[in-house]
Design an enzyme around this catalytic site. Structure first.
Site, short mmCIF file in Angstrom:
data_model
loop_
_atom_site.label_atom_id
_atom_site.label_comp_id
_atom_site.label_asym_id
_atom_site.label_seq_id
_atom_site.Cartn_x
_atom_site.Cartn_y
_atom_site.Cartn_z
N SER A 1 0.94 -1.25 -0.03
CA SER A 1 -0.02 -0.07 0.05
C SER A 1 0.99 1.37 -0.05
CB SER A 1 -1.00 -0.15 1.26
OG SER A 1 -1.41 1.29 1.42
N HIS B 1 -1.31 -1.23 -3.97
CA HIS B 1 -2.53 -0.89 -3.50
C HIS B 1 -2.77 0.54 -3.42
CE1 HIS B 1 -6.49 -1.67 -1.22
NE2 HIS B 1 -6.02 -0.82 -0.24
N ASP C 1 -4.95 3.81 -1.75
CA ASP C 1 -5.88 4.16 -0.72
C ASP C 1 -6.24 5.65 -1.05
OD1 ASP C 1 -6.34 1.81 1.10
OD2 ASP C 1 -4.14 2.24 1.56
N MET D 1 -8.68 8.53 -0.06
CA MET D 1 -9.71 8.85 1.06
C MET D 1 -10.04 10.36 0.88
SD MET D 1 -7.40 7.62 4.26
CE MET D 1 -6.44 5.98 4.02
N HIS E 1 -8.62 1.38 -3.86
CA HIS E 1 -9.58 1.30 -2.67
C HIS E 1 -10.33 2.67 -2.39
CE1 HIS E 1 -10.23 0.47 1.87
NE2 HIS E 1 -11.11 0.50 1.32
N MET F 1 -12.40 4.95 -0.58
CA MET F 1 -12.86 5.35 0.93
C MET F 1 -13.48 6.51 0.90
SD MET F 1 -9.91 3.57 3.52
CE MET F 1 -8.51 3.71 2.22
N MET G 1 -11.47 -5.25 5.98
CA MET G 1 -10.82 -3.95 6.50
C MET G 1 -10.72 -4.87 8.06
SD MET G 1 -10.19 -1.64 4.60
CE MET G 1 -9.41 -0.77 5.92
N ASP H 1 -6.94 -5.86 4.66
CA ASP H 1 -6.10 -4.65 4.77
C ASP H 1 -6.12 -4.18 6.20
OD1 ASP H 1 -5.10 -2.49 4.49
OD2 ASP H 1 -6.49 -1.57 3.02
#
Length: 226
Positions: free
Chosen positions: A10, A35, A37, A39, A68, A70, A139, A177
């Site tokens: 990540s 990966h 992330d 947000m 991913h 979020m 998660m 994760d």
């Protein structure tokens, strides 16, 4: 059924001043995907990155980009991330009132469709869409920050979802994760995970990315087959 175990470093834990170099190092060390992330400061408190960073990563690695989201209202951003080069786009059950529609939107954009659950979200929220998804993400920490400890109850959730996938004959990846490192990787794989997201266990100032990847893979091998 035996599922080969893959590792997705990540970039949340990477040095963003040298992000391209860090991703290249992960690829050279045998990472299976990267990966990413995303947000938004609303679904989770921090704000991270957007499609432009995904596009820049697409130019420096041949590895699949596991994005991913979020974020709330992910349907407003899915097409942009797909166009930027995301291989898989994962959305949260908690943010998608029309989850089936969102899963199909991801596929129509040319990406693999993933869904994810926060630690307190029931696996039953997945059942209706499970035959349609390419990946399920559990998660094992509350999303928002890297470096949190693994939540042990995540192992039972992984076992339950693995059973659900096997029952319907799904080949979807089961990803985990949060808090993945030497001590938690083996139990997660034993519980059914076949795709491990690791942040600070891979990108840190204690050792090289290659050494960290070797350490994590060795811990999985020592734990034995799932």
């Amino acid at each position: 059924m035996i599922h080969p175990v893959r590792i997705a470093p990540s970039i949340l834990a990477a040095d963003f001043a040298h992000l391209g170099d860090q991703v290249r190092a992960a690829e050279a060390a045998g990472a299976d995907m990267i990966h990413v992330d995303v947000m938004d400061g609303r679904f989770v408190p921090p704000i991270t990155i957007g499609p432009l960073v995904v596009e820049s990563l697409r130019a420096v690695t041949s590895l699949p980009l596991d994005v991913h989201l979020m974020i709330i209202e992910p349907e407003r951003q899915i097409d942009a991330f797909a166009a930027a080069g995301a291989h898989t786009i994962t959305v949260h059950v908690e943010t998608c009132p029309h989850l089936d529609r969102t899963v199909h939107q991801i596929k129509q954009g040319g990406a693999r469709a993933g869904v994810t659950l926060n630690p307190a979200t029931s696996v039953e929220t997945l059942r209706a869409v499970l035959p349609e998804v390419d990946q399920v993400l559990v998660m094992s920490v509350n999303p928002g920050w890297g470096g949190q400890p693994f939540i042990p109850a995540s192992l039972e959730k992984l076992k339950a979802i693995r059973g659900m996938l096997d029952t319907i004959g799904s080949q979807a990846a089961l990803e985990v994760d949060g808090g993945i490192q030497e001590k938690t990787a083996g139990p997660a794989v034993a519980a059914g995970a076949d795709l491990l997201v690791a942040g600070s266990a891979i990108f840190n100032d204690r050792e090289s990315v290659a050494a960290a990847m070797t350490r994590l893979r060795t811990s999985i091998e020592r734990a034995g087959p799932a």
